[in-house]
Design a protein around this motif. Sequence first.
Motif, mmCIF file in Angstrom:
data_model
loop_
_atom_site.group_PDB
_atom_site.id
_atom_site.type_symbol
_atom_site.label_atom_id
_atom_site.label_comp_id
_atom_site.label_asym_id
_atom_site.label_seq_id
_atom_site.Cartn_x
_atom_site.Cartn_y
_atom_site.Cartn_z
ATOM 1 N N PHE A 275 -7.133 3.821 -2.208
ATOM 2 C CA PHE A 275 -7.885 4.181 -0.602
ATOM 3 C C PHE A 275 -7.703 3.196 0.458
ATOM 4 O O PHE A 275 -7.640 2.403 0.314
ATOM 5 N N ASN A 276 -7.304 3.798 1.828
ATOM 6 C CA ASN A 276 -7.330 3.278 2.514
ATOM 7 C C ASN A 276 -8.322 3.042 3.101
ATOM 8 O O ASN A 276 -8.300 4.150 3.819
ATOM 9 N N GLU A 277 -8.808 1.553 3.225
ATOM 10 C CA GLU A 277 -10.638 1.862 3.712
ATOM 11 C C GLU A 277 -10.305 2.177 4.986
ATOM 12 O O GLU A 277 -11.532 2.962 6.138
ATOM 13 N N GLU A 278 -9.606 1.971 6.516
ATOM 14 C CA GLU A 278 -9.520 1.919 7.292
ATOM 15 C C GLU A 278 -9.557 3.503 7.646
ATOM 16 O O GLU A 278 -10.460 3.277 9.159
ATOM 17 N N LEU B 9 -16.929 2.764 -1.458
ATOM 18 C CA LEU B 9 -16.126 3.045 0.176
ATOM 19 C C LEU B 9 -17.285 3.578 0.297
ATOM 20 O O LEU B 9 -17.334 3.758 1.737
ATOM 21 N N THR C 28 -12.860 5.846 6.608
ATOM 22 C CA THR C 28 -14.049 5.138 7.090
ATOM 23 C C THR C 28 -13.294 5.733 8.861
ATOM 24 O O THR C 28 -14.608 6.518 8.880
ATOM 25 N N SER D 284 -15.523 3.495 -5.751
ATOM 26 C CA SER D 284 -15.249 2.156 -5.165
ATOM 27 C C SER D 284 -15.775 1.638 -3.994
ATOM 28 O O SER D 284 -15.331 0.712 -3.849
ATOM 29 N N LEU E 291 -15.077 7.945 -4.547
ATOM 30 C CA LEU E 291 -15.626 6.726 -3.019
ATOM 31 C C LEU E 291 -16.200 6.115 -3.947
ATOM 32 O O LEU E 291 -16.608 4.856 -3.208
#
Length: 79
Positions: free
Chosen positions: A48-51, A76, A54, A74, A71
Motif C-alpha cells: 500500500f502506497n501510504e503517501e 494505515l 492518506t 496494515s 488498511l
Amino acid sequence: MLKLRLKRNGRKRQPAYRLVIMESSTRRDGRPVDEVGYYNPITKESYFNEEKITKWLNHGVQPTETVFQLLKKSNLIQI
C-alpha cells in the motif's frame, strides 16, 4: 463520488487485486483515477502506497468495507 476499492486481475481461480481510486458508478474493472497498491489473497502479499492513500483519504475518498479492513490490518487507519 470517489471510492477506494479493489480491482480484480489475475487468472481464473487465482485472483489478485489492485487497490484503486475510481468513481463509484464505474464498473469493477473500469479505468481508475489512481492506483495506490495491490493485494494477493492467496499469498497474503500486499503493498500500500501510504503517501497516496492518506492524500486521497484526506480529499474525502471513501474506502469500501473490504479495503477498510485491509488498511486497518496494515495500521494505515487508526480507529
